[in-house]
Design a protein around this motif. Structure first.
Motif, mmCIF file in Angstrom:
data_model
loop_
_atom_site.group_PDB
_atom_site.id
_atom_site.type_symbol
_atom_site.label_atom_id
_atom_site.label_comp_id
_atom_site.label_asym_id
_atom_site.label_seq_id
_atom_site.Cartn_x
_atom_site.Cartn_y
_atom_site.Cartn_z
ATOM 1 N N ALA A 144 0.835 -1.206 0.000
ATOM 2 C CA ALA A 144 0.000 0.000 0.000
ATOM 3 C C ALA A 144 0.868 1.254 0.000
ATOM 4 O O ALA A 144 0.572 2.223 -0.712
ATOM 5 N N GLU A 145 1.935 1.249 0.766
ATOM 6 C CA GLU A 145 2.834 2.406 0.794
ATOM 7 C C GLU A 145 3.506 2.590 -0.560
ATOM 8 O O GLU A 145 3.623 3.707 -1.055
ATOM 9 N N THR A 148 0.746 4.038 -3.006
ATOM 10 C CA THR A 148 0.157 5.357 -2.774
ATOM 11 C C THR A 148 1.116 6.378 -2.193
ATOM 12 O O THR A 148 1.116 7.513 -2.602
#
Length: 185
Positions: A144-145, A148
């Motif tokens: 996720a990091e 995004t």
């Protein structure tokens, strides 16, 4: 509230400390018990600082396991003040996680944030990994990091404005097209 611990044990060279964010004690079990952001990929240097910091909070750490994909060398044992910690590896273990064991207190799973991670991204990851009851795994947080966070850090506000394109926004992200005429917006 999460706890950020940054202490330098006496036996560790100055400038090296354990950077941790730990899940507060709650009744909500989660996938992770916090995050660790080592300063290097040298486990022989990093693990003593981690264990020395956690020994006071969690009891004596006796064993640690890692995935060898992220670590160039894995020592079999590391000295910690007053004891030795055994280190093992499992290629099946999530490469973004370290597992710590204590005979008296049990098991803890920590997200391992790569040493080269920018501070803003590391702060986001440390906060997310320490949320009580989170169902996100270490791999999911890192993915996720990567998807995004990194684009937000690289581009400035003006770039966002220029590339946004005037798309209509909803709470769920950009809409497929403009709002219909007479929609009141």
């Amino acid at each position: 509230m999460t706890m950020l611990v940054e202490r330098t044990p006496h036996h560790v060279a100055a400038g090296l400390s354990a950077r941790l964010s730990l899940t507060p004690h709650t009744a909500l079990p989660g996938q992770l018990d916090g995050a660790w952001w080592p300063r290097s990929r040298d486990l022989a240097v990093e693990l003593p600082a981690l264990c020395a910091t956690l020994d006071s909070a969690w009891g004596r750490i006796t064993n640690i396991t890692v995935n060898p994909a992220r670590w160039p060398l894995i020592p079999r044992k590391v000295p910690v003040t007053g004891h030795t910690v055994h280190v093992g590896w499992f290629s099946e273990q999530d490469p973004d996680k370290v597992i710590l064991l204590s005979r008296s207190m049990g098991r803890w799973d920590l997200l391992v944030i790569p040493p080269e991670t920018p501070p803003a991204a590391a702060a986001r990851l440390m906060t997310a990994a320490a949320l009580p009851g989170s169902v996100l795994t270490a791999g999911a947080l890192m993915a996720a990091e990567a998807a995004t966070g990194s684009t937000r850090d690289v581009r400035g506000g003006e770039d966002d404005w220029e590339t946004e394109g005037g798309a209509c926004m909803s709470p769920f992200g950009p809409s497929a097209g403009p709002l219909p005429a007479g929609s009141g917006r």
